[in-house]
Write an enzyme that holds these catalytic residues in place. Structure first.
Site, mmCIF file in Angstrom:
data_model
loop_
_atom_site.group_PDB
_atom_site.id
_atom_site.type_symbol
_atom_site.label_atom_id
_atom_site.label_comp_id
_atom_site.label_asym_id
_atom_site.label_seq_id
_atom_site.Cartn_x
_atom_site.Cartn_y
_atom_site.Cartn_z
ATOM 1 N N GLU A 81 -0.390 -80.403 -58.698
ATOM 2 C CA GLU A 81 0.193 -81.467 -59.525
ATOM 3 C C GLU A 81 0.251 -82.813 -58.801
ATOM 4 O OE1 GLU A 81 0.863 -81.459 -62.580
ATOM 5 O OE2 GLU A 81 1.078 -79.364 -63.183
ATOM 6 N N GLU A 112 -1.050 -59.579 -48.544
ATOM 7 C CA GLU A 112 0.122 -60.162 -47.881
ATOM 8 C C GLU A 112 0.427 -59.492 -46.548
ATOM 9 O OE1 GLU A 112 4.275 -58.384 -49.256
ATOM 10 O OE2 GLU A 112 3.239 -59.318 -50.941
#
Length: 269
Positions: A81, A112
């Site tokens: 953004e 992960e």
């Protein structure tokens, strides 16, 4: 190392399946209301990290978010953004997720738990001592994130983190830890809920405060935003009209000619 994972503790609510929709929504909302108060307690930590990010960016540095699963996705959302909102280069704020871009949509098994991949991912971005790396992990125990920050520390790269467990390995690894203790989730262990909301709020704060400090906002307006759709063009035109004495048509002409609100207003003045 022993520490209590409050994000994994049992929900304060029992027999969720017996609740009505109204009861479910009311109780989820009740829990969500506690999140901004938890963030408020971490404001000094957030301030310390933002100040360091601003300092490094003024030296030409960049910001990297690294995370796995929900945490990784939240970092990518915030990073993506920044260019349209503040008109900055796409590589100034970067989101990296364990398992690569395919993990944005679909979980990548064991990504992960990989202890070496984060540093490899960062090196592919030519990470340097001017940059800041923020590890995001609600649990504060994600190996991908912790080991990535450790390698950054070893290479004199400033590290921060956003986690929701006090005394976690991640909080103890980061130079600038942000710990937002939101407590047990409504659905036990579902850290995409309150913990995810807390992370989103903190990420908003970090990127927005940083960009304002770097001069990417004038007054309260996004004067450097990218004009990527009709809504934003219309907003830009109205912003120009609020700054200089021109009508909609003239403001629109100026915006198209100069490509940003800031440049259009500066030219006129």
């Amino acid at each position: 190392m022993n520490f209590t994972k409050t994000t994994e503790q049992s929900s304060k609510y029992e027999h969720l399946e017996k609740m009505s929709v109204s009861e479910l929504l009311t109780n989820i909302n009740k829990e969500d209301k506690t999140v901004p108060l938890a963030v408020e307690k971490a404001l000094p930590q957030i301030e310390a990290l933002v100040s360091k990010v601003v300092e490094k960016m003024k030296l030409g540095g960049r910001l990297f978010y690294i995370g796995a699963g929900t945490s990784g996705r939240l970092g990518i959302v915030d990073a993506s953004e920044c260019p349209p909102t503040f008109g900055v280069p796409f590589d100034l704020v970067n989101g990296i997720i364990a398992g690569g871009d395919k993990a944005i949509r679909k979980a990548v098994e064991n990504a992960e738990d990989n202890t070496t991949q984060a540093w490899i991912d960062l090196q592919e971005q030519n990470i340097s001592t001017n940059d800041v790396v923020i590890g995001i992990a609600a649990s504060g125990t994600t190996p991908y994130v912790i080991e990535g920050l450790k390698k950054c520390n070893d290479n004199d790269i400033v590290t921060g983190c956003i986690t929701c467990n006090e005394g976690s390995p991640l909080a103890l690894t980061a130079n600038f830890p942000i710990v937002v203790v939101v407590g047990p989730e409504f659905v036990t262990g579902s850290s995409r809920m309150k913990a995810g909301t807390a992370q989103k709020l903190v990420l908003n704060m970090i990127s927005t405060a940083t960009m304002i400090q770097l001069g990417k906002v004038k007054g309260n307006k996004m004067v450097d935003m990218q004009l990527s759709n009709d809504k934003l063009v219309d907003r830009g035109v109205k912003m120009i009209m609020s700054e200089i004495p021109v009508n909609y048509e003239k403001a629109s002409e100026l915006l198209m000619e100069f490509g940003s609100v800031r440049k259009a207003v500066e030219h006129w003045k």
